[in-house]
Design an enzyme around this catalytic site. Structure first.
Site, PDB file in Angstrom:
ATOM      1  N   LYS A 286       0.736  -0.995   0.181  1.00 14.41           N
ATOM      2  CA  LYS A 286      -0.008  -0.046  -0.042  1.00 14.41           C
ATOM      3  C   LYS A 286       0.881   1.182  -0.085  1.00 14.41           C
ATOM      4  O   LYS A 286       0.745   2.151  -0.831  1.00 14.41           O
ATOM      5  CB  LYS A 286      -0.990   0.047   1.184  1.00 14.41           C
ATOM      6  CG  LYS A 286      -1.941  -1.157   1.383  1.00 14.41           C
ATOM      7  CD  LYS A 286      -2.826  -1.046   2.684  1.00 14.41           C
ATOM      8  CE  LYS A 286      -2.110  -1.132   4.016  1.00 14.41           C
ATOM      9  NZ  LYS A 286      -1.139  -2.594   4.255  1.00 14.41           N
TER      10      LYS A 286
ATOM     11  N   ARG B 218      -9.528   0.973   8.459  1.00 16.39           N
ATOM     12  CA  ARG B 218      -8.916  -0.487   8.799  1.00 16.39           C
ATOM     13  C   ARG B 218     -10.068  -1.306   9.461  1.00 16.39           C
ATOM     14  O   ARG B 218      -9.733  -2.465   9.784  1.00 16.39           O
ATOM     15  CB  ARG B 218      -7.626  -0.296   9.620  1.00 16.39           C
ATOM     16  CG  ARG B 218      -6.634  -1.355   9.491  1.00 16.39           C
ATOM     17  CD  ARG B 218      -5.526  -0.924  10.259  1.00 16.39           C
ATOM     18  NE  ARG B 218      -4.750   0.040   9.543  1.00 16.39           N
ATOM     19  CZ  ARG B 218      -3.524  -0.458   9.211  1.00 16.39           C
ATOM     20  NH1 ARG B 218      -2.843  -1.529   9.628  1.00 16.39           N
ATOM     21  NH2 ARG B 218      -2.476   0.327   8.472  1.00 16.39           N
TER      22      ARG B 218
ATOM     23  N   ARG C 244       0.171  -9.061  13.471  1.00 17.16           N
ATOM     24  CA  ARG C 244      -0.635  -7.909  12.527  1.00 17.16           C
ATOM     25  C   ARG C 244      -1.496  -8.449  11.462  1.00 17.16           C
ATOM     26  O   ARG C 244      -2.837  -8.210  11.268  1.00 17.16           O
ATOM     27  CB  ARG C 244       0.460  -7.085  12.025  1.00 17.16           C
ATOM     28  CG  ARG C 244       0.985  -5.979  12.937  1.00 17.16           C
ATOM     29  CD  ARG C 244       2.391  -5.650  12.314  1.00 17.16           C
ATOM     30  NE  ARG C 244       2.209  -4.713  11.239  1.00 17.16           N
ATOM     31  CZ  ARG C 244       3.201  -4.609  10.221  1.00 17.16           C
ATOM     32  NH1 ARG C 244       4.516  -4.892  10.477  1.00 17.16           N
ATOM     33  NH2 ARG C 244       3.115  -3.844   9.218  1.00 17.16           N
TER      34      ARG C 244
ATOM     35  N   ARG D  90      11.993  -6.018   4.886  1.00 19.93           N
ATOM     36  CA  ARG D  90      11.667  -4.660   4.667  1.00 19.93           C
ATOM     37  C   ARG D  90      12.597  -3.875   5.372  1.00 19.93           C
ATOM     38  O   ARG D  90      12.795  -4.191   6.559  1.00 19.93           O
ATOM     39  CB  ARG D  90      10.444  -4.272   4.895  1.00 19.93           C
ATOM     40  CG  ARG D  90      10.101  -2.846   4.914  1.00 19.93           C
ATOM     41  CD  ARG D  90       8.516  -2.405   4.864  1.00 19.93           C
ATOM     42  NE  ARG D  90       8.131  -2.513   5.941  1.00 19.93           N
ATOM     43  CZ  ARG D  90       6.803  -2.225   6.336  1.00 19.93           C
ATOM     44  NH1 ARG D  90       6.231  -1.815   5.265  1.00 19.93           N
ATOM     45  NH2 ARG D  90       5.968  -2.784   7.390  1.00 19.93           N
TER      46      ARG D  90
ATOM     47  N   ARG E 270      11.850  -1.865  11.209  1.00 21.31           N
ATOM     48  CA  ARG E 270      10.573  -1.572  11.981  1.00 21.31           C
ATOM     49  C   ARG E 270      10.480  -2.267  12.983  1.00 21.31           C
ATOM     50  O   ARG E 270      10.474  -3.689  12.887  1.00 21.31           O
ATOM     51  CB  ARG E 270       9.296  -1.282  11.033  1.00 21.31           C
ATOM     52  CG  ARG E 270       9.167   0.184  10.692  1.00 21.31           C
ATOM     53  CD  ARG E 270       7.832   0.205   9.548  1.00 21.31           C
ATOM     54  NE  ARG E 270       6.837  -0.238  10.113  1.00 21.31           N
ATOM     55  CZ  ARG E 270       5.649  -0.465   9.435  1.00 21.31           C
ATOM     56  NH1 ARG E 270       5.528   0.407   8.009  1.00 21.31           N
ATOM     57  NH2 ARG E 270       4.603  -0.720   9.668  1.00 21.31           N
TER      58      ARG E 270
HETATM   59  P1  AP5 Z   1       4.978  -1.777   1.680  1.00 20.56           P
HETATM   60  O1  AP5 Z   1       4.549  -0.772   0.654  1.00 20.56           O
HETATM   61  O2  AP5 Z   1       5.757  -0.978   3.041  1.00 20.56           O
HETATM   62  O3  AP5 Z   1       3.711  -2.364   2.348  1.00 20.56           O
HETATM   63  P2  AP5 Z   1       2.239  -1.732   3.266  1.00 20.56           P
HETATM   64  O4  AP5 Z   1       1.025  -2.355   2.529  1.00 20.56           O
HETATM   65  O5  AP5 Z   1       2.478  -0.270   3.175  1.00 20.56           O
HETATM   66  O6  AP5 Z   1       2.631  -2.506   4.591  1.00 20.56           O
HETATM   67  P3  AP5 Z   1       2.793  -1.850   6.082  1.00 20.56           P
HETATM   68  O7  AP5 Z   1       3.521  -2.764   6.978  1.00 20.56           O
HETATM   69  O8  AP5 Z   1       3.298  -0.163   6.040  1.00 20.56           O
HETATM   70  O9  AP5 Z   1       1.282  -1.780   6.259  1.00 20.56           O
HETATM   71  P4  AP5 Z   1       0.661  -1.885   7.698  1.00 20.56           P
HETATM   72  O10 AP5 Z   1      -0.829  -1.482   7.307  1.00 20.56           O
HETATM   73  O11 AP5 Z   1       0.758  -3.190   8.574  1.00 20.56           O
HETATM   74  O12 AP5 Z   1       1.278  -0.639   8.453  1.00 20.56           O
HETATM   75  P5  AP5 Z   1       1.055   0.718   8.736  1.00 20.56           P
HETATM   76  O13 AP5 Z   1       2.193   1.591   8.704  1.00 20.56           O
HETATM   77  O14 AP5 Z   1      -0.199   1.208   7.920  1.00 20.56           O
HETATM   78  O15 AP5 Z   1       5.858  -3.009   1.051  1.00 20.56           O
HETATM   79  C1  AP5 Z   1       6.272  -3.967   2.183  1.00 20.56           C
HETATM   80  C2  AP5 Z   1       7.481  -4.350   1.543  1.00 20.56           C
HETATM   81  O16 AP5 Z   1       7.443  -5.170   0.422  1.00 20.56           O
HETATM   82  C3  AP5 Z   1       8.606  -3.331   1.103  1.00 20.56           C
HETATM   83  O17 AP5 Z   1       9.841  -3.812   1.651  1.00 20.56           O
HETATM   84  C4  AP5 Z   1       8.320  -3.065  -0.358  1.00 20.56           C
HETATM   85  O18 AP5 Z   1       9.517  -2.617  -0.845  1.00 20.56           O
HETATM   86  C5  AP5 Z   1       8.044  -4.357  -0.820  1.00 20.56           C
HETATM   87  N1  AP5 Z   1       7.083  -4.619  -1.936  1.00 20.56           N
HETATM   88  C6  AP5 Z   1       5.896  -3.967  -2.061  1.00 20.56           C
HETATM   89  N2  AP5 Z   1       5.508  -4.352  -3.377  1.00 20.56           N
HETATM   90  C7  AP5 Z   1       6.298  -5.242  -3.826  1.00 20.56           C
HETATM   91  C8  AP5 Z   1       5.991  -6.132  -4.959  1.00 20.56           C
HETATM   92  N3  AP5 Z   1       5.043  -6.006  -5.966  1.00 20.56           N
HETATM   93  N4  AP5 Z   1       6.959  -6.946  -5.106  1.00 20.56           N
HETATM   94  C9  AP5 Z   1       7.809  -7.159  -4.237  1.00 20.56           C
HETATM   95  N5  AP5 Z   1       8.096  -6.381  -3.201  1.00 20.56           N
HETATM   96  C10 AP5 Z   1       7.331  -5.417  -3.024  1.00 20.56           C
HETATM   97  O19 AP5 Z   1       0.420   0.743  10.303  1.00 20.56           O
HETATM   98  C11 AP5 Z   1       1.584   0.254  11.084  1.00 20.56           C
HETATM   99  C12 AP5 Z   1       0.481   0.212  12.577  1.00 20.56           C
HETATM  100  O20 AP5 Z   1      -0.140   1.692  12.970  1.00 20.56           O
HETATM  101  C13 AP5 Z   1      -0.557  -0.646  12.476  1.00 20.56           C
HETATM  102  O21 AP5 Z   1      -0.031  -2.047  12.654  1.00 20.56           O
HETATM  103  C14 AP5 Z   1      -1.704  -0.066  13.578  1.00 20.56           C
HETATM  104  O22 AP5 Z   1      -1.004  -0.549  14.865  1.00 20.56           O
HETATM  105  C15 AP5 Z   1      -1.372   1.229  13.442  1.00 20.56           C
HETATM  106  N6  AP5 Z   1      -2.459   1.909  12.391  1.00 20.56           N
HETATM  107  C16 AP5 Z   1      -2.127   2.424  11.148  1.00 20.56           C
HETATM  108  N7  AP5 Z   1      -3.225   2.872  10.651  1.00 20.56           N
HETATM  109  C17 AP5 Z   1      -4.227   2.558  11.551  1.00 20.56           C
HETATM  110  C18 AP5 Z   1      -5.660   2.566  11.457  1.00 20.56           C
HETATM  111  N8  AP5 Z   1      -6.278   3.094  10.245  1.00 20.56           N
HETATM  112  N9  AP5 Z   1      -6.375   2.074  12.567  1.00 20.56           N
HETATM  113  C19 AP5 Z   1      -5.774   1.689  13.581  1.00 20.56           C
HETATM  114  N10 AP5 Z   1      -4.413   1.365  13.699  1.00 20.56           N
HETATM  115  C20 AP5 Z   1      -3.652   1.835  12.693  1.00 20.56           C
END
Ligand code: AP5
Length: 217
Positions: free
Chosen positions: A13, A88, A171, A127, A160
């Site tokens: 994402k 979410r 998660r 990552r 991270r």
């Molecule tokens: P990446 O693009 O970083 O993936 P992502 O989907 O953004 O993953 P996140 O871990 O950031 O998502 P998340 O939803 O758990 O965390 P967030 O930060 O939002 O890609 C991942 C890896 O794969 C990278 O290394 C990339 O290079 C690689 N990659 C990507 N595409 C690829 C492809 N096609 N082929 C190969 N490699 C690829 O949230 C963190 C925490 O914050 C949550 O756990 C929660 O505690 C809190 N939080 C955030 N939002 C909320 C909410 N709305 N409500 C409540 N708590 C929340």
């Protein structure tokens, strides 16, 4: 262009939201980034978020909804937004619907990035993230030019705290059921499109961009 990107942790994402944001000059709003910044700056929000994030849980809906409500009012969102990691939960999706109604805006598309579970674990545990600018890399799929150093700003690349295998599994568990409900929520509103992310970053972006051109522009 008012978009949300849905998908389990590690689906890509953040990576694809960044690509869309650059191409269309629309802000990329990541609730995860907002929480990580608050943690870095040791704010009250950061203190709450750190405990939740490190355990793999979710920040309470009231807090998250309020943050997004305020962020969407900012001037740079006039021509649209790309929400990454929000909504979410169904509570957040309903709150977003009300926010948009109050701003006379409509959601154009909920894009679900679909990836197999084993691949998600590989993507997350390998990552690396820049401790300075937040840019994201992958040790195998998208490595930095110089090991441990960010290509964009020269900052140190770190893992991270929630990308350890144990927290990643938690998660995925926490998000799976919520995601299914969200897919149903947006499908019923005819807003949902699914893209399979079983190819490299550039190829997946091309597929996403084609969907955006077809359904939004
Ligand atoms: P990446 O693009 O970083 O993936 P992502 O989907 O953004 O993953 P996140 O871990 O950031 O998502 P998340 O939803 O758990 O965390 P967030 O930060 O939002 O890609 C991942 C890896 O794969 C990278 O290394 C990339 O290079 C690689 N990659 C990507 N595409 C690829 C492809 N096609 N082929 C190969 N490699 C690829 O949230 C963190 C925490 O914050 C949550 O756990 C929660 O505690 C809190 N939080 C955030 N939002 C909320 C909410 N709305 N409500 C409540 N708590 C929340």
């Amino acid at each position: 262009m008012n978009l949300i990107l849905l998908g389990l942790p590690g689906a890509g994402k953040g990576t694809q939201a960044e690509n869309l944001s650059k191409k269309y000059s629309i802000p990329h709003i990541s609730t995860g980034d907002i929480f990580r910044n608050a943690i870095k700056n040791n704010t009250e929000l950061g203190k709450i978020a750190k405990e939740v994030i490190d355990s793999g849980g979710l920040v309470p809906d009231e807090i998250t909804n309020e943050i997004v409500r305020e962020r969407l009012k900012e001037d740079d969102c006039t021509d649209g937004f790309i929400l990454d990691g929000f909504p979410r939960t169904i509570n957040q999706a309903e709150a977003l619907e009300t926010m948009l109604e109050n701003m006379n805006k409509t959601l154009d598309l909920a894009l679900y990035i679909k990836v197999a579970r084993e691949e998600l674990i590989k993507r997350l545990t390998h990552r690396r993230t820049c401790s300075n600018c937040g840019a994201t890399y992958h040790l195998d799929y998208n490595p930095p030019k110089e090991e441990g150093i960010c290509d964009k700003c020269g900052g140190e690349l770190i893992q991270r705290s929630d990308d350890t295998e144990e927290v990643v599994k938690e998660r995925l568990e926490v998000n799976q059921e919520n995601l299914m409900r969200l897919l149903d929520f947006y499908d019923k509103r005819n807003k949902l499109t699914t893209v399979k992310s079983n190819a490299g970053i550039d190829e997946v972006f091309e597929k996403i961009d084609n969907i955006v051109k077809e359904k939004v522009l």
